[in-house]
Design a protein around this motif. Sequence first.
Motif, PDB file in Angstrom:
ATOM      1  N   MET A 186       0.847  -1.195   0.000  1.00  0.00           N
ATOM      2  CA  MET A 186       0.000   0.000   0.000  1.00  0.00           C
ATOM      3  C   MET A 186       0.885   1.249   0.000  1.00  0.00           C
ATOM      4  SD  MET A 186      -2.804   1.276   2.848  1.00  0.00           S
ATOM      5  CE  MET A 186      -3.758  -0.239   2.768  1.00  0.00           C
ATOM      6  N   SER A 187       0.531   2.238  -0.802  1.00  0.00           N
ATOM      7  CA  SER A 187       1.311   3.470  -0.868  1.00  0.00           C
ATOM      8  C   SER A 187       0.981   4.374   0.318  1.00  0.00           C
ATOM      9  CB  SER A 187       0.995   4.217  -2.165  1.00  0.00           C
ATOM     10  OG  SER A 187      -0.339   4.692  -2.162  1.00  0.00           O
ATOM     11  N   ALA A 188       1.876   5.352   0.562  1.00  0.00           N
ATOM     12  CA  ALA A 188       1.634   6.326   1.631  1.00  0.00           C
ATOM     13  C   ALA A 188       0.385   7.143   1.337  1.00  0.00           C
ATOM     14  CB  ALA A 188       2.848   7.235   1.783  1.00  0.00           C
ATOM     15  N   GLY A 215      -2.523   5.088   2.245  1.00  0.00           N
ATOM     16  CA  GLY A 215      -2.560   4.966   3.691  1.00  0.00           C
ATOM     17  C   GLY A 215      -3.192   6.183   4.348  1.00  0.00           C
ATOM     18  N   GLU A 216      -2.754   7.375   3.916  1.00  0.00           N
ATOM     19  CA  GLU A 216      -3.332   8.605   4.480  1.00  0.00           C
ATOM     20  C   GLU A 216      -4.806   8.751   4.113  1.00  0.00           C
ATOM     21  OE1 GLU A 216      -1.908  11.236   6.595  1.00  0.00           O
ATOM     22  OE2 GLU A 216      -0.839   9.362   6.936  1.00  0.00           O
ATOM     23  N   ALA A 225       0.657   7.667   9.576  1.00  0.00           N
ATOM     24  CA  ALA A 225      -0.661   8.054  10.092  1.00  0.00           C
ATOM     25  C   ALA A 225      -0.689   9.499  10.576  1.00  0.00           C
ATOM     26  CB  ALA A 225      -1.103   7.096  11.196  1.00  0.00           C
ATOM     27  N   TYR A 238       0.357  14.183   0.721  1.00  0.00           N
ATOM     28  CA  TYR A 238      -0.274  13.803   1.988  1.00  0.00           C
ATOM     29  C   TYR A 238      -1.529  14.624   2.241  1.00  0.00           C
ATOM     30  CZ  TYR A 238       2.940  10.456   4.196  1.00  0.00           C
ATOM     31  OH  TYR A 238       3.636   9.324   4.533  1.00  0.00           O
ATOM     32  N   SER A 290       1.891   2.019  10.044  1.00  0.00           N
ATOM     33  CA  SER A 290       3.081   1.382   9.471  1.00  0.00           C
ATOM     34  C   SER A 290       3.248   1.692   7.987  1.00  0.00           C
ATOM     35  CB  SER A 290       2.998  -0.138   9.664  1.00  0.00           C
ATOM     36  OG  SER A 290       1.872  -0.667   8.969  1.00  0.00           O
ATOM     37  N   VAL A 291       2.210   2.256   7.375  1.00  0.00           N
ATOM     38  CA  VAL A 291       2.246   2.551   5.937  1.00  0.00           C
ATOM     39  C   VAL A 291       2.691   3.981   5.670  1.00  0.00           C
ATOM     40  CG1 VAL A 291       0.875   2.682   3.816  1.00  0.00           C
ATOM     41  CG2 VAL A 291       0.413   0.884   5.503  1.00  0.00           C
ATOM     42  N   SER A 292       2.036   4.941   6.350  1.00  0.00           N
ATOM     43  CA  SER A 292       2.286   6.353   6.040  1.00  0.00           C
ATOM     44  C   SER A 292       2.738   7.162   7.242  1.00  0.00           C
ATOM     45  CB  SER A 292       1.004   6.980   5.489  1.00  0.00           C
ATOM     46  OG  SER A 292      -0.003   7.012   6.485  1.00  0.00           O
ATOM     47  N   GLY A 317      -6.703   6.081   6.268  1.00  0.00           N
ATOM     48  CA  GLY A 317      -6.654   6.452   7.680  1.00  0.00           C
ATOM     49  C   GLY A 317      -7.547   7.637   8.002  1.00  0.00           C
ATOM     50  N   VAL A 357      -3.060   2.377   9.663  1.00  0.00           N
ATOM     51  CA  VAL A 357      -2.142   2.813   8.591  1.00  0.00           C
ATOM     52  C   VAL A 357      -0.824   3.387   9.106  1.00  0.00           C
ATOM     53  CG1 VAL A 357      -4.078   3.267   7.040  1.00  0.00           C
ATOM     54  CG2 VAL A 357      -3.159   5.146   8.425  1.00  0.00           C
TER      55      VAL A 357
END
Length: 272
Positions: free
Chosen positions: A1-3, A6-7, A61, A85, A57-59, A10, A55
């Motif tokens: 999953m991309s940042a 993720g944002e 958060a 973002y 761990s992805v972006s 989230g 999220v």
Amino acid sequence: MSAFLGEFIGTMLLIIFGGGVVAGVILKGTKAENSGWIVITSGWGLGVVMAIYAVGSVSGAHLNPAVTISLACVNEFPWEKVPLYVLAQMLGGFFGGVIVWLHYLPHWKETKDPATQLAVFSTGPAIRKTWANLLSEIIGTFILIFGILTIGANSFSEGLKPLAVGALVVVIGLSLGGTTGYAINPARDLGPRIAHFLLPIIGKGKSDWGYAWIPVVGPLLGGMFGALMFKALFKQECSHLMWVVAPIILIIIILAVIQEGRSVSKEERAVK
């Protein structure tokens, strides 16, 4: 999953939980109707916790443009990633608002007050005073960002940090949220407000665009000042940006005090 995703996810989760608890408390005919402010603040705080766990761990958060921009201001986040973002957060806020609308679909026509409908999507002041409202958002977001950075500076299990941040959001809501509804997040307010503007909500009124700049500008100023103060106090690093943000906030404080003083004087003259 991309940042970016993720944002987006989230922030959408944050609004589903946060906007959802507000809808449950204030819309007519729900099982949670009139359950009160403590339920709302608890729902928002737990929503923050769940979104961070989802999220983090992805972006990282951020879930909040004030967080992203504040971190960039103190060189804790690259400026080139900021627009991506912020866009993801705004879209997440918008679609979170749409999902809350869909979930409570039968309750909009039962809720006759347009202001109550709008309150599900966005914040508004208890007493409308421009500079005092702006100052409330600045203070609330200052505490949020300063608090998040101090939590991060402590060494305890990474898995517990989302719980600490959620508790911080709850206590901000309980202690400081009664003035403006503590947006403390431009994406939390502006994204769902746009959803309110575009959705075919039965009986809805205006989206209060005259107020909409306050929960955007206030959190950005307060967040930047919170991050800059953390750097100055804990890292002994004072940025030149501090001498731009601090005077702006000082001017807002002076304007808020003057505005309130004039209001008191008018009331006294009216009594006489």
